[in-house]
Design an enzyme around this catalytic site. Sequence first.
Site, PDB file in Angstrom:
ATOM      1  N   CYS A 110      49.871  29.076 -62.860  1.00  0.00           N
ATOM      2  CA  CYS A 110      48.780  28.162 -63.176  1.00  0.00           C
ATOM      3  C   CYS A 110      49.306  26.954 -63.916  1.00  0.00           C
ATOM      4  O   CYS A 110      49.645  27.039 -65.085  1.00  0.00           O
ATOM      5  CB  CYS A 110      47.718  28.862 -64.009  1.00  0.00           C
ATOM      6  SG  CYS A 110      46.330  27.798 -64.433  1.00  0.00           S
ATOM      7  N   GLY A 111      49.365  25.821 -63.232  1.00  0.00           N
ATOM      8  CA  GLY A 111      49.932  24.628 -63.838  1.00  0.00           C
ATOM      9  C   GLY A 111      49.015  23.915 -64.799  1.00  0.00           C
ATOM     10  O   GLY A 111      49.459  23.119 -65.609  1.00  0.00           O
TER      11      GLY A 111
END
Length: 266
Positions: free
Chosen positions: A110-111
């Site tokens: 999850c950036g």
Amino acid sequence: MSALFYPLDVRSLSRPDETFSLNVAEEVPVSLLFNGIFPYGTMMMTPADLKDFAYGYCITEQIVGSAADIRSVNIVQVKDGLTLDIFIKGRALTQLMRRNVRMQTGHSSCGICGSETVPEHDAVAAVPLEDGPSLSVTAIRNALHELRKWQTLNAATRMVHAAAWANNNGNIHMIREDVGRHNALDKLIGVRACHPEVFHEGFCLLTSRYSFEMALKTVRAGIAVVVAISAPTYRAFRTAETMNQTLIAIARQDEQTLFCGGSRLT
């Protein structure tokens, strides 16, 4: 530089007397440093195509306005991983240092996690995407048919994501793979930004689900057509719809689902 995968001797629980070799993908911490003085954070990723990642990440995180704002990217081996020392133009560096930076340790799934604010789906870009040339459903199916043979790292490990770019005829020109789906996309966006004459027309294929964060990246990169193997989240769908993006998901070689933006298809 680390190897991309390592063979491990493992044992099946169903056949405890049998041992076999299995390739496992590498995952290393990659720290971002700007102009040798400004640390930004650390991401976990596959140690390949790191310069492409640097360009793509800086664009999708809006650290720079375009690839021209990046002077150079140096890859430095450090004790616990790698450092990307990214030299950006003075104005971009000044703006970056004024931002309320999310100094965080990232991971491969999850950036956007760790951000203090998350933009609404109708405020991710200044203007909606332009309509551009039409695209045939046949081209999309051709690209889906060719996708697997381009996934060389996944063929060895069966555990990494890919982001690919195909032209309007459905011929794949480029692919980037990573243990993190957003890293693979940033790598593809990076190489596309550095060679706009090659990747001007076409569409993006993703082997992952289409989350809001993936939609955020593609819209900011100006990608008008996205084909995803898995389904979108509702927030990602609303982002694509609002920003005039064509979104095709749950895409298989024999069946695809149009979520929005059908005016571009023939």
